[in-house]
Structures are given as structure tokens and as C-alpha cells.
Scaffold this active site. Sequence first.
Site, mmCIF file in Angstrom:
data_model
loop_
_atom_site.group_PDB
_atom_site.id
_atom_site.type_symbol
_atom_site.label_atom_id
_atom_site.label_comp_id
_atom_site.label_asym_id
_atom_site.label_seq_id
_atom_site.Cartn_x
_atom_site.Cartn_y
_atom_site.Cartn_z
ATOM 1 N N SER A 5 31.859 39.562 32.402
ATOM 2 C CA SER A 5 32.108 39.353 33.836
ATOM 3 C C SER A 5 30.941 39.757 34.730
ATOM 4 O O SER A 5 30.957 39.462 35.927
ATOM 5 C CB SER A 5 33.361 40.118 34.274
ATOM 6 O OG SER A 5 34.522 39.478 33.788
ATOM 7 N N LYS A 29 29.450 36.992 36.741
ATOM 8 C CA LYS A 29 30.108 36.390 37.910
ATOM 9 C C LYS A 29 29.261 36.405 39.179
ATOM 10 O O LYS A 29 29.167 35.371 39.867
ATOM 11 C CB LYS A 29 31.462 37.068 38.144
ATOM 12 C CG LYS A 29 32.483 36.779 37.052
ATOM 13 C CD LYS A 29 33.743 37.611 37.225
ATOM 14 C CE LYS A 29 34.760 37.307 36.118
ATOM 15 N NZ LYS A 29 35.951 38.162 36.187
ATOM 16 N N TYR A 56 32.601 28.623 31.892
ATOM 17 C CA TYR A 56 32.848 30.039 32.145
ATOM 18 C C TYR A 56 32.798 30.837 30.839
ATOM 19 O O TYR A 56 32.198 31.915 30.785
ATOM 20 C CB TYR A 56 34.187 30.222 32.854
ATOM 21 C CG TYR A 56 34.576 31.664 33.023
ATOM 22 C CD1 TYR A 56 33.868 32.505 33.878
ATOM 23 C CD2 TYR A 56 35.647 32.213 32.309
ATOM 24 C CE1 TYR A 56 34.210 33.845 34.026
ATOM 25 C CE2 TYR A 56 35.998 33.538 32.447
ATOM 26 C CZ TYR A 56 35.275 34.346 33.297
ATOM 27 O OH TYR A 56 35.611 35.670 33.437
ATOM 28 N N TYR A 99 36.906 45.523 40.384
ATOM 29 C CA TYR A 99 38.334 45.209 40.252
ATOM 30 C C TYR A 99 39.175 46.176 41.089
ATOM 31 O O TYR A 99 38.812 46.519 42.205
ATOM 32 C CB TYR A 99 38.764 45.199 38.783
ATOM 33 C CG TYR A 99 37.957 44.252 37.934
ATOM 34 C CD1 TYR A 99 37.799 42.920 38.308
ATOM 35 C CD2 TYR A 99 37.325 44.678 36.772
ATOM 36 C CE1 TYR A 99 37.054 42.040 37.526
ATOM 37 C CE2 TYR A 99 36.586 43.811 35.981
ATOM 38 C CZ TYR A 99 36.447 42.491 36.371
ATOM 39 O OH TYR A 99 35.711 41.623 35.619
ATOM 40 N N VAL A 158 33.832 43.332 30.542
ATOM 41 C CA VAL A 158 34.612 43.885 29.435
ATOM 42 C C VAL A 158 33.781 44.031 28.166
ATOM 43 O O VAL A 158 34.257 44.597 27.181
ATOM 44 C CB VAL A 158 35.875 43.030 29.162
ATOM 45 C CG1 VAL A 158 36.818 43.075 30.344
ATOM 46 C CG2 VAL A 158 35.496 41.603 28.802
#
Length: 613
Positions: A73, A76, A198, A250, A268
Site C-alpha cells: 500500500s 498508493k 492494483y 489508516y 502490509v
Amino acid sequence: MAQALAAISRPGVVAGIVDDVYRLCLAERSGELADYIPELAAVQPDSFALCLATADGQIYGTGDDTTSFTIQSISKPFTYALALADRGPAAVADRMDVEPSGEPFNEISLDPVTERPRNPMINAGAITAASLIDGRDPAERFDRIVRCYSRFAGRELTMNEAVYASEARTGYRNRAIGYMLRSFGIIDSDPDEAVDRYFRQCSVDVTCRDLAVMAATLANNGVNPLSRERALSAALTEQVLSVMTTCGMYNAAGDWVTTVGLPAKSGVGGGILAVLPGQIGIAVYSPRLDAHGNSVRGVAACRELSRRLELHFLHVTRAARTAIRSEYTVTQVPSRLRRSTDEMAVLAEHGHRARVYELHGDLLFAGAERAVRIIEEQAGELAALVVDLHRVGEVSAIAVRMLNGLEAELAATGCQVAIVDPDGKLGHTVSSLDPTDPRGRVFVDRDTATEWCENIVLAEYRPADAPTCTSLSVEDHPALAALGPVECSRLATEFEIRTIARGEIVAERGSTRSGLYLILEGRVRIGFDGADGRNHRLVTLSAGMSFGEIPMLVGTPFVNEVRAETALRLAVLPPARFDRLTDQAPHLKLALLERLAANAYAQMDAAVRGGDY
């Protein structure tokens, strides 16, 4: 893309801090691997790396910092950046918001009011961003993503096929998000293609060092500090960092901003990337995750670095950086102590072994790191060094610790260190004069510190049999020494011997001519009052030198104060006797004037070369 060469750090103050934080966090073994992706569950769970990269390209790394892992991630913000560059901020804003979600990163949901993904840092927003990348076909679109990441990293990055296959086999939830986005018109192309892109972007391999450079590129306003290639415009860099600040960690974003205070993104795979704009990028890799999906060690390391280095972006100061204003050797800018010919020759040959660094501005981590790094590079070549802080404003606690560490580090190499700190910004006192103190000597002005450096060089390089001039008779003074024995003795009888106590004023500023003064023993200081309220040295004269010539010859008053710097013994030719020589011994007076003119010129030259205040 050519491989960019990183500026690798060698042992030093900042590297020591990074190592300390690494060791502190190494014992932390809580958390679990991201086992919902089979390949991620197979990594070495206790691998750990920590890297710090400055906005000018210096990298401090420790641990497994060259171990590859997938970006996950952390991809992103970089895909979001490419989507912004391809489509423009307005078009991207029509497809996604920039608000914290308050939900898990893989939640299958949209904002109930706007019916858009809440931000580009959760999976729904990231898949949307992936769908917005321009290209003729899926291969070109993904290739553009990899090239974008590579510009930020400063080297060619590649995809991990095994992790991609593992993600593609198990990514049903992300496919569900893709179809939801297509049904709401957020994605107007094939959702399977967007989700596959993705998966691929999350499977790009990086090292902790790569992530640190990517973070430093964001810190450097979108320009890679190693390759100097622009990876993103300044305006879009600001937007990406803004979203990272509020959404990058997050549901732990609030605690992160409070305790760490840096725009950041986690993955992660165990990585965390954090940015202090204008100054540094931080990267951590440790695969064990907390309940929010963030690296346990990574969060702890970033929190500790932020605390130690005072990195919180809401720490209010007048400036983000301090630069070295100037640097020079004592050969280039000597002290205002007038040296003998022999001493000047030694300093001309070996003065490069003593160097002065003038700092200015506010001294925070980035400026202190830059100054410490540059000084450390000279450590093995120096016998003495001065760090001048008199133009520095605010000094942060980490800067104090770094400068103290630098002094101890240089002392271990045999280099003696002096600090010019008239206002006590480092907490040292001017009375800290113990030569064994690893913090070094402290002076109120640069000139005195420079003289101290010169003395160290002279002590090391002056020949053991070199003559020293500490006490003279009138006949041995250079002003008379060129005369014949009879003439020298005749002229010597005209001088009066006077003894002056240390600190006593010999001639006040503005006083009329009072005699020609030959220094037989001790030192006199000719000084002026500066704008800072302190008396500054114009020149110091020692045994074998003279003063008072210009008032005697021209009749003008003393321009500056003359004070005994030490106990003093002088030979003084009073004005009346000086004037009488014109009639009684004109050849003696002419010879004396020739010697005085030569000495006066040399002293003026020394004063001009003595630097500014």
C-alpha cells in the site's frame, strides 16, 4: 534509467542516532504477518531495516536495508501522484475524496453522501487511481506506474511475480471493490483490468533504502536528491503529502499525527515511509503488523526518531534549515595576533590543518545534520577546528546533542574543537576551558578561537630549535637591530623602560601622541568597540613589535585603544626626545623611521587579513 549513486553515510553522529533507534526497537517482536496473502506470510518475520535520507541526498541506513520486499500500500500515494499528473487534480477529485475513512483499508464501501471513495490511501481509492493512469493498453499503463516509482527511487524497480500471483489468486475482496466502483460509475473502464493493475503495483519490489529515497524525493519538493530528476511537480507533491498526513496510516492516523507528526504511508508488506517536507525522508521495514495493518517496529522507530530528532511538522521555528555560512583555514583568514616571520611561515605551510566553520540561521535537525556531515568529512585531516555559532538563532535540543557528539567524535581522532558561543546557546560556559573536556573550548569571539587554532598548529609543526622572542633588551629590538653597535647603543639611551600591569590602558582612543613604543616583553591589544557592545581586537602585538608610530610622525591622535593584554615591558621614546633627534642625530632618526615604516606596514597587513565582525 541509469542507476543513481547514493551518498552512503559513514560512521558519524547521525548514523549513531539511527543505529541507537534501531537497537532500541530490535527487541520488539509483537505483531503478526499479513497471512491473508500467502507469499507475505512466508517472509522472514524478524527482518528489520531503518533508513533516513536527507533532502540533499545523504542516506543513513542500518539493518536489512538492502533486503527486497513488496511495496504494497505504500504504492498508493505514488499512483495517486501519477493520476493527478495524468488527469489533473479536478478530474481526480470528481472520482475520489480526500477525507479520512474511519473504516478498515479494505472496506467495500463508498461515502454515503458523495458516493465516492473517501480517499486514495484506502483500497477503493487506490483502485480508482490505478484506473485513471493513461496508456494505450494495460501493459503500457503499468509500465508507466513502474517508471514513476523508479523516478522516485532513483533506480529501475521491478515487479515480484510470485507475490503478484499470490495476490491475484486471493484478491476476491479487491475484485468486489472494483465491481462496486464500476457499478457507481467511479470506474468507467474494465474493473478487472484496474484491480489487476492494483495487484501489480502492490507487488513491485523495493528495499528500505529505496523507500527512504522515495520519501526524500517527496521531501525535496518532487525532485530526486540523487538523480536530480523531477518525479512530480511541486504543487502535486504538496497535495500528495497533504493526503498522506490525514489518511496515510489508516485508522491510526490520529495517533500517528499526534506522536510522530509526519506525512506517512504504511504497507502490509511491513514498510513505512514518512516525510518531513524540506528536510528528510524516513523508511522502516519490519513485517510484523499491528491491528491497523502498520508495522509494529516501524511505528515505534518513527516515533522514536521523531522524538529524538524533533521532526514533528508542527514544531514551530523561524526556519527549517541552517547552512554553513562560510568555511576557511587559518591560513586563509588568520587571527589578529601579529605573528613572527618564522611562525607565519609555519602557518602558511600547515594552516590547512586548522579550519573554521561559521553557521547561521536556526539550527534544527536538517541544518545540524548537514553541518555535522560536512565537518565529519574533514575529521581525519584536522588538528584543530572552530564551529562559530554567533550568527545562529534558535538551537534545538537535538542540534545541541549532535554538536556535543561531534566534539567527542573529533576529540577521539586527535582533533581539538572550539565553539564560538558568546550567548551560551549550547549550554556550555565560556569558562569551560579544560583541554580534556570532550566538548572542547568555548570562546566569545571567532578571532580568539582562531588564535587558539594557530597555537595548536604551531605547537605541532614549529621546529624544536626555532627561536622564540619572549623578552628583549632595547638593543635587541628589531627597530634598532639593523643599526651598527655604536649607533644602536646611542639610540637606546633615548628610550625609557616602563612596566605595565595586565589590563592597564597604555593609550586611550583619541589621546595625543605620547611616545614611540617598542615591546620588549608581553603583549598589547589594539581594539575597538563593536556594535554588539564588546571590545573587539584589531590586532595583538608581541615582543619585537612596536606601536605609536603614526601619532608620533603625523601628530594625529590614537584611533583605537591600546591595552596591556599581559604584563608588559616597554621601551618608550618620548615625543620631546624623538623631535630632538632631528637636530642631534638625523641619520639615526632616518634609520629608525625606515624600520618603523616596514613594521607598521606589516602590522596593517595583518589587521586587514584578520576577518570581519
